[in-house]
Design a protein around this motif. Structure first.
Motif, PDB file in Angstrom:
ATOM      1  N   LYS A  15      16.864 -62.274  36.065  1.00 24.98           N
ATOM      2  CA  LYS A  15      16.661 -61.647  34.967  1.00 24.98           C
ATOM      3  C   LYS A  15      17.549 -60.841  35.226  1.00 24.98           C
ATOM      4  O   LYS A  15      17.993 -59.775  34.501  1.00 24.98           O
ATOM      5  CB  LYS A  15      15.150 -61.006  34.785  1.00 24.98           C
ATOM      6  N   GLU A  16      18.354 -60.801  36.290  1.00 23.13           N
ATOM      7  CA  GLU A  16      19.730 -60.371  36.761  1.00 23.13           C
ATOM      8  C   GLU A  16      20.189 -61.171  37.486  1.00 23.13           C
ATOM      9  O   GLU A  16      20.295 -62.215  37.315  1.00 23.13           O
ATOM     10  CB  GLU A  16      19.593 -58.821  37.327  1.00 23.13           C
ATOM     11  N   TYR A  17      21.527 -59.862  38.192  1.00 28.81           N
ATOM     12  CA  TYR A  17      22.441 -60.908  39.190  1.00 28.81           C
ATOM     13  C   TYR A  17      22.479 -60.251  40.534  1.00 28.81           C
ATOM     14  O   TYR A  17      22.744 -58.806  40.414  1.00 28.81           O
ATOM     15  CB  TYR A  17      23.724 -60.899  38.587  1.00 28.81           C
ATOM     16  N   LEU A  18      22.269 -60.916  41.094  1.00 27.96           N
ATOM     17  CA  LEU A  18      22.944 -61.077  43.050  1.00 27.96           C
ATOM     18  C   LEU A  18      23.912 -60.269  43.205  1.00 27.96           C
ATOM     19  O   LEU A  18      24.529 -61.554  43.108  1.00 27.96           O
ATOM     20  CB  LEU A  18      21.749 -61.300  43.583  1.00 27.96           C
ATOM     21  N   ALA A  19      24.620 -59.125  43.302  1.00 24.94           N
ATOM     22  CA  ALA A  19      26.085 -59.278  43.725  1.00 24.94           C
ATOM     23  C   ALA A  19      26.050 -59.077  45.457  1.00 24.94           C
ATOM     24  O   ALA A  19      25.662 -58.534  45.692  1.00 24.94           O
ATOM     25  CB  ALA A  19      26.721 -58.340  42.983  1.00 24.94           C
ATOM     26  N   VAL A  20      27.057 -59.603  45.751  1.00 25.87           N
ATOM     27  CA  VAL A  20      27.485 -59.661  47.531  1.00 25.87           C
ATOM     28  C   VAL A  20      29.033 -59.348  47.652  1.00 25.87           C
ATOM     29  O   VAL A  20      30.080 -60.110  47.132  1.00 25.87           O
ATOM     30  CB  VAL A  20      27.200 -61.391  47.865  1.00 25.87           C
ATOM     31  N   LYS A 124      23.592 -57.510  33.486  1.00 24.61           N
ATOM     32  CA  LYS A 124      24.064 -58.728  32.834  1.00 24.61           C
ATOM     33  C   LYS A 124      25.320 -59.008  33.166  1.00 24.61           C
ATOM     34  O   LYS A 124      26.175 -57.809  34.783  1.00 24.61           O
ATOM     35  CB  LYS A 124      24.466 -57.673  31.369  1.00 24.61           C
ATOM     36  N   TYR A 125      25.952 -60.006  33.537  1.00 25.50           N
ATOM     37  CA  TYR A 125      26.940 -59.905  34.229  1.00 25.50           C
ATOM     38  C   TYR A 125      28.585 -58.598  33.706  1.00 25.50           C
ATOM     39  O   TYR A 125      28.248 -58.261  32.491  1.00 25.50           O
ATOM     40  CB  TYR A 125      27.276 -60.914  33.671  1.00 25.50           C
ATOM     41  N   PRO A 126      28.852 -58.704  34.337  1.00 31.29           N
ATOM     42  CA  PRO A 126      30.447 -57.407  34.305  1.00 31.29           C
ATOM     43  C   PRO A 126      30.899 -57.612  32.540  1.00 31.29           C
ATOM     44  O   PRO A 126      31.162 -58.835  33.164  1.00 31.29           O
ATOM     45  CB  PRO A 126      31.000 -57.598  35.761  1.00 31.29           C
TER      46      PRO A 126
END
Length: 251
Positions: A15-20, A124-126
């Motif tokens: 349901k989301e994006y994990l960003a690193v 959501k995707y940037p």
């Protein structure tokens, strides 16, 4: 699925994006063999600022910082951690829950070496490629590098100012500037919309090619209504704003 935007990796979850994002440095600090002498706390502040700013520029909500320190806890490790905690607090992240990591347990080191990884989430995707022909782009902060970098310097973009910038809906895209300089990052931003940056004649070549060190400034795009809001924000944080130019198809 794993994708990449600049220096940020995005991992698609249910349901989301994990960003690193991450940053590292070596031979900078107070130790015997360090080549550049700065207060050790500065190391933690710079590392965390760079990694967190990469997320914030994409409107990703930071949630955790992981310090990977190659030095003993006392005195070096604790000083670096103090710097990291200080930066976290500037954007209302609680170090007690938003910081973890490790350090060198066994060897007394003679050179500072450290890394930081920042994690965040976004629903959501940037949104990228929001530029259009004639869109203006600006600079918040001033590029500085090496001994020019004083973290108390109001000319530098910092986490609070960039965090507030990211909340302005009229600001379409933001990109931190590091060692590649303003010209290179402006090209990246314009290319997302299949455009090219045309710089104003009063913007010097020296400014465009200068390294901005540890993300001491950011480029952002906005319209005429948005820049008035940004200038008010900049006045609040005592940050300089410079009109760099416009996006064009060709020139």
């Amino acid at each position: 699925m794993i994708t990449e935007v600049g220096d940020v990796k995005l991992i698609e979850l249910t349901k989301e994006y994990l960003a690193v994002s991450c940053d590292s440095l070596g031979a900078i600090g107070e130790k015997k063999l360090d080549k550049v002498k700065v207060p050790t706390e500065w190391v933690g502040r710079v590392l965390s600022r760079v990694a967190l700013m990469e997320l914030i520029a994409l409107r990703i909500n930071p949630m955790l910082v992981v310090n990977t320190l190659s030095n003993e806890l006392e005195p070096t490790g604790n000083k670096i951690i103090t710097g990291i905690k200080r930066e976290l607090k500037t954007i209302d992240l609680d170090p007690n829950t938003s910081l973890t990591g490790s350090f060198e347990y066994n060897i007394l080191t003679e050179e500072t070496a450290a890394g930081v990884t920042a994690l965040g989430t976004i629903k959501k995707y940037p949104e990228l490629g929001l530029g259009y022909e004639g869109m203006n782009f600006y600079l918040l902060g001033i590029p500085k590098v090496g001994n020019e970098v004083n973290l108390q310097d109001e000319d530098l973009a910092d986490l609070p100012s960039v965090n507030e910038l990211s909340k302005i809906s009229e600001v379409k895209e933001i990109i931190p500037v590091g060692s590649k300089g303003i010209r290179a990052e402006a090209k990246v931003l314009a290319n997302r919309s299949n455009l090219i940056p045309k710089f104003l004649k009063n913007v010097s070549e020296d400014l465009l090619i200068k390294s901005a060190g540890p993300s001491t400034c950011v480029i952002f795009t906005t319209d005429n209504d948005g820049i008035q809001i940004v200038r008010e924000l900049a006045n609040t944080y005592n940050k300089p704003v410079l009109h760099l130019g416009q996006f064009v198809k060709e020139f």
